[in-house]
Scaffold this motif. Structure first.
Motif, short mmCIF file in Angstrom:
data_model
loop_
_atom_site.label_atom_id
_atom_site.label_comp_id
_atom_site.label_asym_id
_atom_site.label_seq_id
_atom_site.Cartn_x
_atom_site.Cartn_y
_atom_site.Cartn_z
N PHE A 5 0.82 -1.21 0.00
CA PHE A 5 0.00 0.00 0.00
C PHE A 5 0.86 1.26 0.00
N TYR A 259 -4.08 5.68 -13.44
CA TYR A 259 -5.27 4.97 -12.94
C TYR A 259 -6.53 5.48 -13.64
N LYS A 296 -11.88 -5.96 -2.39
CA LYS A 296 -10.71 -5.78 -1.53
C LYS A 296 -10.06 -7.14 -1.22
N LEU A 299 -8.28 -8.43 -4.39
CA LEU A 299 -7.00 -7.75 -4.62
C LEU A 299 -5.96 -8.26 -3.63
N ASP A 300 -6.39 -8.45 -2.40
CA ASP A 300 -5.51 -8.96 -1.36
C ASP A 300 -4.96 -10.34 -1.74
N ASP A 305 -2.13 -4.66 -1.92
CA ASP A 305 -2.64 -4.10 -0.66
C ASP A 305 -3.50 -2.87 -0.93
N THR A 306 -4.66 -2.84 -0.30
CA THR A 306 -5.52 -1.65 -0.38
C THR A 306 -5.92 -1.26 1.04
N LEU A 341 -12.62 2.76 -1.52
CA LEU A 341 -11.46 1.87 -1.49
C LEU A 341 -10.23 2.66 -1.93
N SER A 342 -9.20 2.64 -1.11
CA SER A 342 -7.96 3.36 -1.43
C SER A 342 -6.96 2.42 -2.08
N LEU A 343 -6.54 2.76 -3.31
CA LEU A 343 -5.54 1.96 -4.02
C LEU A 343 -4.15 2.49 -3.68
N ILE A 357 -2.65 -3.69 -11.26
CA ILE A 357 -3.76 -3.45 -10.32
C ILE A 357 -5.07 -3.31 -11.08
#
Ligand SMILES: *Cc1c(COP(=O)(O)O)cnc(C)c1O
Length: 369
Positions: A5, A259, A296, A299-300, A305-306, A341-343, A357
């Motif tokens: 992250f 992005y 989330k 992605l994990d 990591d988000t 959601l924070s990328l 991503i």
């Protein structure tokens, strides 16, 4: 591929020799508290951020508390702030004895300025807008309201490093503005550090006194204060990083644009909206997405990591249950709390990682269709 992250090690390695030299200089000179690195930091920060009267302090939370306290905010007062921030913004209001009054947010995740006036009472003394995620609140509008009702404005710039609106930088609008140099912030120390900025040399002097046991000289305690000093090691590290902050900010914007471009055709995600005539400095890159928790997890499981900033909005934290805030008062925050959601975003992130991503996000949604 694995994408953390934040990657503070990558940034260190890019400037290792300068940082190592700065650290050993502090140790060799034993300038641990105060001293030349802290004085240099004050001047350098004012220069690079184009602001006046920087008062270095121990962290960004203290910076807000000290500013409020030295503006005379205390018991019986109310301070208006956003419903969507890190708890430092509101806990410091309570710490002075005043009451935080939360206001819902606009489309840019910052305080909805159209809702401020109806929250002003005879007890209201100040407004604390937060430049959340790196995007400034509508400061011209806020200053107009503040002038009309004679309120102080304190900009919480912890996430708003070098963002601007109509070409005017964050930190230049308020009676006081506060910064955090927590390691993960856009300009990060190797521990805690913060600063207060103000156009008033008198307020700066009072903040400086309060942060150092109420005195400008040893044993000359004019008032009671606290111990909230920036230490020499942090100042020396920040002085090196100040040489790079502008190019790092440009790089963050570049990553955000990668992005934005790559996510354009993904109908399940909404990219961050940028206020007209504003520059977003992307402390965080926050999407609104469908099926947030499943995405989330997906992605994990693909080593991406988000994070969620923040899972529970301020009015609904257990710490504020006594205020009996109702969800109907904050429809916007309530709606997007389950969508944000924070990328990963940092200057060292490269195009291949961003592509990976986005491809992973696309895979998740195409399996759902
Ligand atoms: C990080 C942060 C702070 C507090 O900063 P510290 O240096 O961690 O005390 C205050 N407000 C906001 C919005 C923040 O993100």
């Amino acid at each position: 591929m694995k994408v953390p992250f934040v990657d503070l090690k990558a940034q260190y390695l890019s400037i290792k020799s300068e940082i190592d030299e700065a650290i050993s200089d502090v140790i060799n000179n034993t300038s641990f508290i105060g001293g030349e690195h802290v004085s240099l930091f004050k001047d350098k920060f004012e220069n690079v951020y184009n602001v006046k009267n920087c008062v270095p302090v121990a962290n960004g939370t203290d910076a807000i508390f000290i500013a409020l306290k030295m503006l005379g905010i205390g018991p019986g007062d109310e301070v208006i702030t956003t419903a969507h921030s890190w708890i430092s913004t509101s806990e410091t209001i309570s710490l002075t004895g005043a009451k935080p009054v939360f206001v819902d947010t606009d489309d840019y995740f910052t305080i909805d300025v159209n809702l401020i006036e109806k929250n002003i009472s005879s007890r209201t003394k100040a407004i604390i807008p937060v430049h959340l995620y790196g995007q400034m609140a509508d400061m011209p509008f806020i200053n107009t309201i503040a002038k009309k009702y004679n309120l102080f404005v304190i900009e919480d710039c912890a996430q708003g490093h070098l963002s601007s609106i109509n070409g005017e930088l964050s930190g230049t609008f308020g009676d006081a503005s506060t910064y955090s140099f927590y390691p993960g912030k856009n300009l990060g120390a190797y521990g805690d550090a913060g600063a207060i900025i103000t156009k008033s040399t008198d307020l700066a002097m009072r903040c400086k006194m309060f942060a150092n046991h109420g005195g400008l000289k040893k044993h000359d305690h004019r008032i009671e204060g606290i111990n909230s000093r920036m230490d020499g090691l942090q100042a020396a590290i920040l002085n090196v990083k100040l040489n790079y902050i502008k190019q790092w900010t440009q790089k963050r914007i570049k990553v955000a644009n990668w992005y934005n471009g790559l996510l354009l055709d993904v109908s399940e995600v909404q990219i961050p909206e940028v206020r007209p005539n504003a520059i977003h400095s992307y402390h965080l890159y926050v999407l609104k997405v469908k099926n947030r928790d499943d995405l989330k997890d997906y992605l994990d499981s693909n080593n991406i990591d988000t994070a969620i900033h923040y899972p529970v909005a301020l009015p609904f934290l257990p710490a504020y249950s006594h205020l009996k805030n109702l969800s109907e008062q904050f429809p916007n925050v309530v709606e997007y709390s389950s969508e944000i959601l924070s990328l990963p975003i940092y200057p060292e992130l490269d195009y291949e990682q961003v592509k990976f991503i986005v491809q992973t996000i696309k895979k998740f949604y195409s399996a759902k269709r």
